[in-house]
Design an enzyme around this catalytic site. Structure first.
Site, mmCIF file in Angstrom:
data_model
loop_
_atom_site.group_PDB
_atom_site.id
_atom_site.type_symbol
_atom_site.label_atom_id
_atom_site.label_comp_id
_atom_site.label_asym_id
_atom_site.label_seq_id
_atom_site.Cartn_x
_atom_site.Cartn_y
_atom_site.Cartn_z
ATOM 1 N N SER A 73 -1.011 0.947 0.089
ATOM 2 C CA SER A 73 -1.930 0.737 1.404
ATOM 3 C C SER A 73 -3.379 0.485 0.673
ATOM 4 O O SER A 73 -3.669 0.814 -0.511
ATOM 5 C CB SER A 73 -2.077 1.822 1.947
ATOM 6 O OG SER A 73 -2.921 3.254 1.156
ATOM 7 N N ASP A 74 -4.294 -0.164 1.532
ATOM 8 C CA ASP A 74 -5.635 -0.377 1.115
ATOM 9 C C ASP A 74 -6.033 1.193 1.165
ATOM 10 O O ASP A 74 -5.465 2.142 2.078
ATOM 11 C CB ASP A 74 -6.318 -1.502 1.947
ATOM 12 C CG ASP A 74 -7.624 -1.879 1.402
ATOM 13 O OD1 ASP A 74 -8.071 -1.227 0.268
ATOM 14 O OD2 ASP A 74 -8.125 -2.971 1.979
ATOM 15 N N TRP A 75 -7.329 1.263 0.749
ATOM 16 C CA TRP A 75 -7.839 2.847 0.591
ATOM 17 C C TRP A 75 -8.349 3.316 1.980
ATOM 18 O O TRP A 75 -9.327 2.612 2.388
ATOM 19 C CB TRP A 75 -8.610 2.721 -0.360
ATOM 20 C CG TRP A 75 -8.370 3.207 -1.718
ATOM 21 C CD1 TRP A 75 -9.014 4.184 -2.626
ATOM 22 C CD2 TRP A 75 -7.398 2.403 -2.489
ATOM 23 N NE1 TRP A 75 -8.329 3.905 -3.965
ATOM 24 C CE2 TRP A 75 -7.158 3.079 -3.937
ATOM 25 C CE3 TRP A 75 -6.553 1.439 -2.334
ATOM 26 C CZ2 TRP A 75 -6.413 2.800 -4.950
ATOM 27 C CZ3 TRP A 75 -5.700 0.930 -3.291
ATOM 28 C CH2 TRP A 75 -5.698 1.620 -4.404
ATOM 29 N N GLY A 133 -6.046 3.227 4.538
ATOM 30 C CA GLY A 133 -5.475 2.180 5.521
ATOM 31 C C GLY A 133 -4.329 2.720 6.150
ATOM 32 O O GLY A 133 -3.478 1.865 6.821
#
Length: 730
Positions: A262-264, A266
């Site tokens: 995941s993006d941080w 997200g």
């Protein structure tokens, strides 16, 4: 003697016994899949779940009991970020983590040189490996849809084919060093405004033809070991746990066997994260980047709630095993690989690589009366502009770097021409780089302009070095630009400089297109990008003529913002209504829009001048008719008919004048960078698969190569076509 022999025999027996007991996952001679399955069989449910979420800002757990190491990630795509504290974003103040800054990826794309992309990947991979990183969070391949996007400088331009060809060798280079590339941001993360929640709606055609090809190439050709989801939503689901993107397209259709990270911040939902194929959850409760606080990592969506769901029978164990299996595969490909090379850090080879990439990426946009190169003897060269001295590796969000060194443009030019012949004036000022907010400069703007004009009046030649920087609302994560114009009063300053000295050229350092109301007033313009540690040396080499510029624009420069496709349909098309956004331009992104709608751009895609000139002969094809599964070879002679050695990027576009569906007037399908000595000629041959002529047929949910007449167009930009060939697809 007998006692000694018995002891030796006993020792040998114990060694054999120990070898026999070595579990398969530790046996590096065994296939990775066998090692993965063995490790999986030895793990508890709790240990498997622990793999799936962060344990610190940039790491996730291993299995200490089994000797399986943690996964350590690190920003970013053009330099290895400094070490931070375990649970804070602040730098940890190490003394040995100052990296080499490589040029930002817009510069790499502008080289149109896949060989340099491989060099880039190997070089940055070595720096990540030296710092013991498992995953490099890059490269980025989101499409340049609007020149206001704050993160465009991290990506590879507006064309899916160019991005696809450049991303594959980058990945191969990084992963050849035993570090996983993490291709980002999957998908449709084409703006920073409302990035955390904006729901993007786009047709299947545009999705498959424009926004997915570079990711597909990264997976199927580059064999990327990890991919990062994006913050935004797509058709009602966040992209970090999106059923269509992750389950169906990435893992089923493309057969991706790596890890989705995941993006941080997200991740938003346990059910979707579990069922829609997110593998490692990072940054939750940090709001992506900025919120400080002490939160339990066990509270993540893929932590305690996931574990409870497994134990209660809510989630099938197969879902957990798939995630753990992928993470183990990543570890065995990287940290636990027998053949993992050693790295190196801030080496002369990395400096040379960075400089060469920067030199080949610099684009000469205008050069009236051969203003460049500056090869004559000048008594006084005036360097004006904050970007001549400002650090352009600091700021920008996750791309901010702590570098070992950075050669500024002023330092590079001073070294090239001599300190007695170079004078500097700031001219304009921006404030300090702050993430998430804008700070104004406290310097007096009028005084800066007045001082610069006085310096310009007394110079033989003036080089204005300006553009954008990595402040908020410039080229920066977390906020899009507010306008296409140059910030900080630069347009007025350029006008004043031209009035004071007609020999004023403009050198822009930015990752985005800018408006140029002064374009007809200055004799020369150079686009320099963010060039990294070797910025000043690379610029000086091109400006002085030591290096002949060969960069080509990886995206179009519009004359005004409204000419850009995304901005021509109103706010719902960009930036959206704060909830939803509709890509009304559909497949007509970048030059596809300009050329199809016959809108003149300021500078077109693929454009770039040289200090020499090139001539193209009439192109020919090896066949006039071809089947849908065939190939066509296009050949022509390219001649350097100037007086200096140089390189030209020849481009091959395909056009379907009559089609059953709306199509762009032309699409890039091949390119080749050719290096020629002065007076040299070379036969250039480019091969194109007819399957690449296809459009995505929404009715058939697949690709369709129409039969009939096509044109193959050879040119040096999307608007400068040197020859055409008619072919027929049977």
């Amino acid at each position: 003697m007998k006692s000694i022999l018995v002891t030796i025999a006993l020792g040998a027996s114990l060694m054999v016994s120990a070898q026999q007991k070595t579990p398969a996952y530790l046996d590096v001679t065994k296939p990775i899949e066998e090692r993965v399955e063995n490790a999986l069989s030895l793990m508890t449910t709790e240990e498997k779940v622990a793999l799936c979420h962060a344990q610190s800002k940039f790491s996730s757990k291993g299995v200490p009991r089994l000797g399986i190491p943690e996964v350590w990630t690190d920003d970013g795509p053009h330099g290895i970020r400094e070490e931070v504290f375990w649970d804070e974003w602040d730098g940890a103040h190490w003394t040995n983590d100052s990296c080499t800054a490589f040029p930002a990826l817009t510069c790499l794309a502008a080289t149109f040189n896949p060989h340099l992309s491989l060099l880039y990947g190997k070089s940055i991979g070595e720096e990540a490996r030296y710092r013991n990183k498992t995953v490099l969070l890059g490269p980025g391949v989101n499409i340049y849809r609007t020149p206001l996007n704050g993160r465009n400088f991290e990506y590879m331009g507006e064309d899916p084919y160019l991005s696809s060809r450049m991303v594959v060798p980058y990945i191969q280079g990084v992963q050849s060093i035993g570090v996983a590339a993490c291709v980002k941001h999957f998908a449709l993360n084409n703006q920073e405004e409302w990035r955390g929640h904006i729901n993007v709606n786009v047709s299947d055609r545009a999705l498959y033809e424009i926004y997915l090809p570079a990711f597909k190439a990264a997976v199927q050709e580059g064999k990327a070991w990890s991919i990062m989801g994006s913050y935004n939503q797509f058709r009602g689901e966040h992209c970090c746990h999106n059923d269509l993107l992750l389950n169906k397209i990435l893992k089923q259709d493309w057969k991706f066997d790596g890890v989705v990270i995941s993006d941080w911040g997200g991740t938003h939902n346990t059910d979707q994260a579990v069922k829609n194929d997110l593998d490692i959850e990072m940054g939750t409760y940090t709001n992506g980047l900025t919120t400080q606080g002490k939160f339990s990592y066990s509270s993540y969506y893929l932590a305690d709630s996931f574990l409870k769901g497994i134990k209660d029978g809510k989630y099938d164990m197969a879902l957990l095993n798939d995630k753990a299996r992928r993470i183990l595969r990543l570890v065995f490909r990287t940290t636990m690989s027998e053949n993992r090379p050693f790295g190196r850090f801030v080496s002369p080879e990395h400096s040379e690589a960075g400089r060469k990439i920067a030199e080949e990426g610099i684009v000469l946009l205008k050069n009236d009366k051969q203003f460049f190169p500056l090869t004559g003897k000048y008594n006084k060269i005036a360097i004006i502009g904050e970007n001549a001295t400002r650090s352009l590796v600091i700021g920008g969000g996750s791309s901010s770097l702590k570098v070992s060194y950075e050669v500024s443009p002023l330092a590079g030019l001073t070294a090239a021409y001599g300190k007695d012949h170079v004078v500097y004036s700031m001219g304009y000022a921006s404030g300090p780089s702050m993430y998430g907010r804008e700070m104004k400069s406290k310097l007096n703007a009028d005084s800066l302009v007045a001082a610069a004009v006085e310096v310009a009046k007394n110079a033989d030649v003036v080089l204005f070095i300006g553009g954008l920087n990595k402040n908020h609302f410039q080229d920066c994560e977390g906020g899009d630009r507010k306008s296409l114009d140059l910030p900080f009063g630069q347009d007025k300053l350029i006008d004043a400089l031209v009035k004071a000295n007609k020999n004023t050229a403009v050198v822009l350092l930015s990752g985005n297109a800018v408006a140029m109301p002064w374009v007809d007033k200055v004799p020369a313009i150079m686009q320099g990008w963010y060039l990294g540690s070797e910025a000043g040396n690379a610029l000086a080499n091109v400006i002085s003529g030591k290096v002949n510029p060969s960069g080509k624009l990886p995206f179009s420069f519009p004359k005004k913002l409204e000419d850009n496709a995304a901005h021509s349909f109103g706010k719902l098309s960009y930036p959206g209504d704060s909830i939803n956004e509709l890509y009304k331009e559909d497949i007509l992104v970048g030059y596809r829009w300009f050329d199809t709608k016959n809108i003149a751009s300021l500078f077109p895609f693929g454009y770039g001048l040289s200090y020499t000139s090139f001539a193209y002969s009439k192109p020919t094809a090896d066949k006039a008719e071809v089947t849908q599964d065939g190939t066509i070879k296009v050949s022509f002679t390219l001649t350097n008919n100037g007086k200096v050695d140089g390189a030209e990027t020849a481009q091959l576009y395909v056009s379907k004048p009559k089609s059953t569906v709306t199509r762009a007037s032309k699409e890039l399908k091949a390119f080749q960078k050719v290096f020629l000595k002065a007076g040299e000629s070379q036969t250039v041959t480019m091969e194109v698969l007819v399957s690449s002529f296809a459009f995505y047929d929404e009715a058939q949910h697949g690709w369709n190569v129409e039969k009939g007449a096509y044109q193959l167009l050879v040119g040096c930009s999307s608007r400068d076509i040197k020859g055409k060939i008619d072919v027929k697809v049977q």
